[in-house]
Scaffold this motif. Structure first.
Motif, PDB file in Angstrom:
ATOM      1  N   VAL A  74      13.425  -1.360 -51.775  1.00  0.00           N
ATOM      2  CA  VAL A  74      13.426  -1.774 -50.373  1.00  0.00           C
ATOM      3  C   VAL A  74      11.998  -2.080 -49.960  1.00  0.00           C
ATOM      4  N   VAL A  75      11.815  -3.196 -49.275  1.00  0.00           N
ATOM      5  CA  VAL A  75      10.519  -3.532 -48.688  1.00  0.00           C
ATOM      6  C   VAL A  75      10.678  -3.450 -47.179  1.00  0.00           C
ATOM      7  N   PHE A  76      10.085  -2.424 -46.591  1.00  0.00           N
ATOM      8  CA  PHE A  76      10.216  -2.229 -45.136  1.00  0.00           C
ATOM      9  C   PHE A  76       9.114  -2.976 -44.418  1.00  0.00           C
ATOM     10  N   VAL A  94      16.285   8.322 -47.395  1.00  0.00           N
ATOM     11  CA  VAL A  94      17.426   7.725 -48.098  1.00  0.00           C
ATOM     12  C   VAL A  94      17.034   7.259 -49.493  1.00  0.00           C
ATOM     13  N   THR A  95      15.925   6.557 -49.585  1.00  0.00           N
ATOM     14  CA  THR A  95      15.544   5.968 -50.874  1.00  0.00           C
ATOM     15  C   THR A  95      15.102   7.024 -51.879  1.00  0.00           C
ATOM     16  N   ARG A  96      14.419   8.048 -51.405  1.00  0.00           N
ATOM     17  CA  ARG A  96      13.979   9.100 -52.328  1.00  0.00           C
ATOM     18  C   ARG A  96      15.184   9.780 -52.970  1.00  0.00           C
ATOM     19  N   ARG A 101      13.117   2.514 -54.991  1.00  0.00           N
ATOM     20  CA  ARG A 101      11.694   2.370 -54.696  1.00  0.00           C
ATOM     21  C   ARG A 101      11.523   1.845 -53.272  1.00  0.00           C
ATOM     22  N   LEU A 102      10.580   2.418 -52.540  1.00  0.00           N
ATOM     23  CA  LEU A 102      10.291   1.985 -51.173  1.00  0.00           C
ATOM     24  C   LEU A 102       8.872   1.451 -51.093  1.00  0.00           C
TER      25      LEU A 102
END
Length: 227
Positions: A74-76, A94-96, A101-102
């Motif tokens: 995800v690219v925030f 959520v991603t962890r 990968r964030l």
């Protein structure tokens, strides 16, 4: 699907848990990544699929992220929104738990604060990669590229995100690169994601493009909506 299972443990999404559109997009992204990794093995460590967030088009990005498969990314992009810190924190939780990968767009301080996996730089900030690599050697660092030029600063970057590859409805879209323009980007020698006009149909045109994966806003949101 709930974010937690009956026993209170975090649910890990796999291809078998996804809807048809999501499975198709994920498998296309994986196939591109595998093909690229056959040429450059290090590419295999990159997420095959990146979900780019947008405050207007993806107002609750953590809901989409919760349905994405382990190994995606995800690219925030907070774009200076007041709620950016809270949204980044929710995405990190959520991603962890899901093994996703964030990356944080442009904001290194926010990336460090939420313990993100890296940062995505707009094209104008690509030259900051060396400084960020020195400060955060374990970060995944990507940068946007909208046109090719010999002096583009590729050093210390892990990957490029070329856009827009195909026509898109985004109000901020640059001139379309097309497959020829994309080929000029991949010729720079870095793993490259295709962004812009990406969906399950257009992804099929990228089979021999050399890209390491797919990146999208609405295509990912729609595929992983849970509807």
């Amino acid at each position: 699907m709930d974010e937690k299972g009956a026993a209170g443990e975090e649910t890990v999404m796999t291809a078998e848990d996804l809807g048809e559109n999501a499975r198709r997009l994920w498998r296309q992204a994986q196939a591109l990544n595998l093909r690229a990794a056959a040429v450059s093995p290090a590419t295999g460590r990159l997420p095959p699929l990146l979900f780019f967030t947008d405050p207007e088009r993806t107002p609750r990005p953590w809901e989409t992220a919760a349905r994405m498969p382990t190994g995606s990314g995800v690219v925030f992009r907070g774009f200076g929104q007041v709620e950016a810190v809270e949204a980044a924190q929710r995405l990190r939780a959520v991603t962890r738990d899901a093994g996703i990968r964030l990356l944080i767009g442009a904001d290194a301080d926010l990336a460090a604060a939420v313990e993100a996996d890296g940062i995505h730089l707009p094209e104008r900030l690509a030259g900051e990669a060396a400084r960020l690599r020195a400060a955060h050697p374990d970060w995944l660092i990507t940068a946007a590229i909208h046109e090719t030029r010999a002096e583009f600063p590729v050093r210390d970057l892990d990957a490029l995100v070329a856009s827009p590859v195909f026509p898109t409805t985004s109000a901020s879209a640059r001139p379309v690169l097309g497959l020829d323009g994309l080929a000029r980007v991949t010729a720079l020698g870095l793993p490259t994601y295709a962004l812009g006009g990406i969906d399950a149909e257009t992804a099929g045109r990228l089979t021999r493009s050399g890209v390491c994966g797919l990146a999208a806003v609405e295509a990912v949101r729609n595929a992983f909506s849970g509807d």
